[in-house]
Design an enzyme around this catalytic site. Structure first.
Site, PDB file in Angstrom:
ATOM      1  N   LYS A  45     -17.085  -8.492  47.057  1.00  0.00           N
ATOM      2  CA  LYS A  45     -17.499  -9.740  46.426  1.00  0.00           C
ATOM      3  C   LYS A  45     -17.970 -10.646  47.562  1.00  0.00           C
ATOM      4  O   LYS A  45     -17.172 -11.094  48.388  1.00  0.00           O
ATOM      5  CB  LYS A  45     -16.356 -10.391  45.655  1.00  0.00           C
ATOM      6  N   GLY A  79     -12.188 -23.893  41.308  1.00  0.00           N
ATOM      7  CA  GLY A  79     -10.947 -24.622  41.105  1.00  0.00           C
ATOM      8  C   GLY A  79     -11.072 -25.937  40.373  1.00  0.00           C
ATOM      9  O   GLY A  79     -10.069 -26.628  40.163  1.00  0.00           O
ATOM     10  N   ALA A 130     -16.020 -18.843  38.700  1.00  0.00           N
ATOM     11  CA  ALA A 130     -15.609 -20.178  39.169  1.00  0.00           C
ATOM     12  C   ALA A 130     -15.771 -21.251  38.110  1.00  0.00           C
ATOM     13  O   ALA A 130     -16.725 -21.249  37.334  1.00  0.00           O
ATOM     14  CB  ALA A 130     -16.360 -20.595  40.424  1.00  0.00           C
ATOM     15  N   GLY A 131     -14.800 -22.154  38.087  1.00  0.00           N
ATOM     16  CA  GLY A 131     -14.856 -23.331  37.245  1.00  0.00           C
ATOM     17  C   GLY A 131     -14.148 -23.225  35.910  1.00  0.00           C
ATOM     18  O   GLY A 131     -13.993 -24.223  35.209  1.00  0.00           O
ATOM     19  N   ALA A 182      -9.444 -17.295  38.544  1.00  0.00           N
ATOM     20  CA  ALA A 182      -8.181 -17.213  39.276  1.00  0.00           C
ATOM     21  C   ALA A 182      -7.322 -18.429  38.971  1.00  0.00           C
ATOM     22  O   ALA A 182      -6.295 -18.335  38.325  1.00  0.00           O
ATOM     23  CB  ALA A 182      -8.431 -17.076  40.775  1.00  0.00           C
TER      24      ALA A 182
END
EC number: 2.8.1.10
Length: 259
Positions: free
Chosen positions: A100, A161, A187-188, A209
């Protein structure tokens, strides 16, 4: 359920939910979350793992127990050169050509540097890596990354995040239309409805995550994300009704009694 798995880099991945490991309170909670999510692929930053002989190996042992595929990432790299070096270290440490690719352009936003990202992607593809780049929601950059041979493109829904969800749904749709490789929203994501929306927009998978690892109940949120991704994919395949400015009655006027 039909459509749960998808092909990535010539490999069938058992779930369209990809889970990052950063931010977990401890390995026990992380293992429970991985199992609850039903994921088949987890990302790990090389710097988070002691991969030397005799090292702790706690995270790697956990991943092995869960029976999921490991995807190393180049988190923390700010230049193409740094990212390429970390990718090579990861290939040696984890015996995988998958990476990644992250090349960050700014510490405050953690958004990618498109110029350095494209340069690193081109070099790594030429060296035989299966490259999965974290990119912005720019459709042109996504197309360029696909053109140089990346196995997927991974546009940010919003900053890492942030929990802001999908800030620009239109661009995600455009990316889906202009590339022939899998699109993984990365993301987000803040909650399950964000993940469902990403899938409804046509993404092939969602990577998250913080939304799980920093939730009040990570295991419950992992379960919610699992079903949200499945529901979003089903809705995308089913086809939503067109948006209308005015109402459209679902019951016909035929047979209405004269009063």
């Amino acid at each position: 359920m039909s459509g749960v798995s998808f092909e990535l880099g010539g490999v069938s991945i058992s779930s369209r939910l990809v889970l990052g490991t950063g931010g977990a309170a401890n390995l026990h909670v992380l293992e429970q979350a991985i199992r609850a999510a039903g994921t088949g692929l987890v990302t790990v930053a090389l710097r988070r793992v002691d991969s030397t002989p005799g090292g702790s190996g706690g995270l790697l042992d956990l991943i092995d127990r869960c029976g999921v595929r490991l995807l190393p990432n180049t988190a923390g790299c700010y230049t193409a050169g740094e990212a390429v070096k970390v990718a090579h270290l990861a290939r040696e440490a984890f015996d995988t050509d998958w990476v990644k690719l992250e090349v960050i352009g700014d510490e405050r936003t953690l958004l990618p540097d498109g110029v350095e990202l494209l340069r690193a992607a081109e070099e790594l593809v030429a060296e035989g890596f299966t490259v999965l780049p974290y990119t912005s929601d720019d459709p042109i950059l996504a197309r360029r990354l696909a053109d140089v041979g990346c196995a997927a493109v991974m546009p940010a829904g919003s900053p890492i995040g942030s929990g802001l969800g999908v800030s620009n749904p239109h661009h995600i749709r455009l990316i889906r239309q202009c590339v022939d490789v899998p699109v993984i929203l990365d993301a987000g994501i803040g909650t399950a409805s964000d993940a469902a929306l990403a899938m409804e927009l046509g993404c092939d998978a969602v990577l998250l995550a913080s939304a799980v690892t920093r939730a009040a109940d990570p295991v419950a949120m992992a379960t919610a994300m699992r079903y949200a991704v499945e529901a979003g994919r089903l809705a995308y395949r089913a086809g939503r009704i067109p948006r209308r400015f005015h109402a459209l009655a679902s019951t016909p006027d035929d047979g209405r009694p004269e009063l």
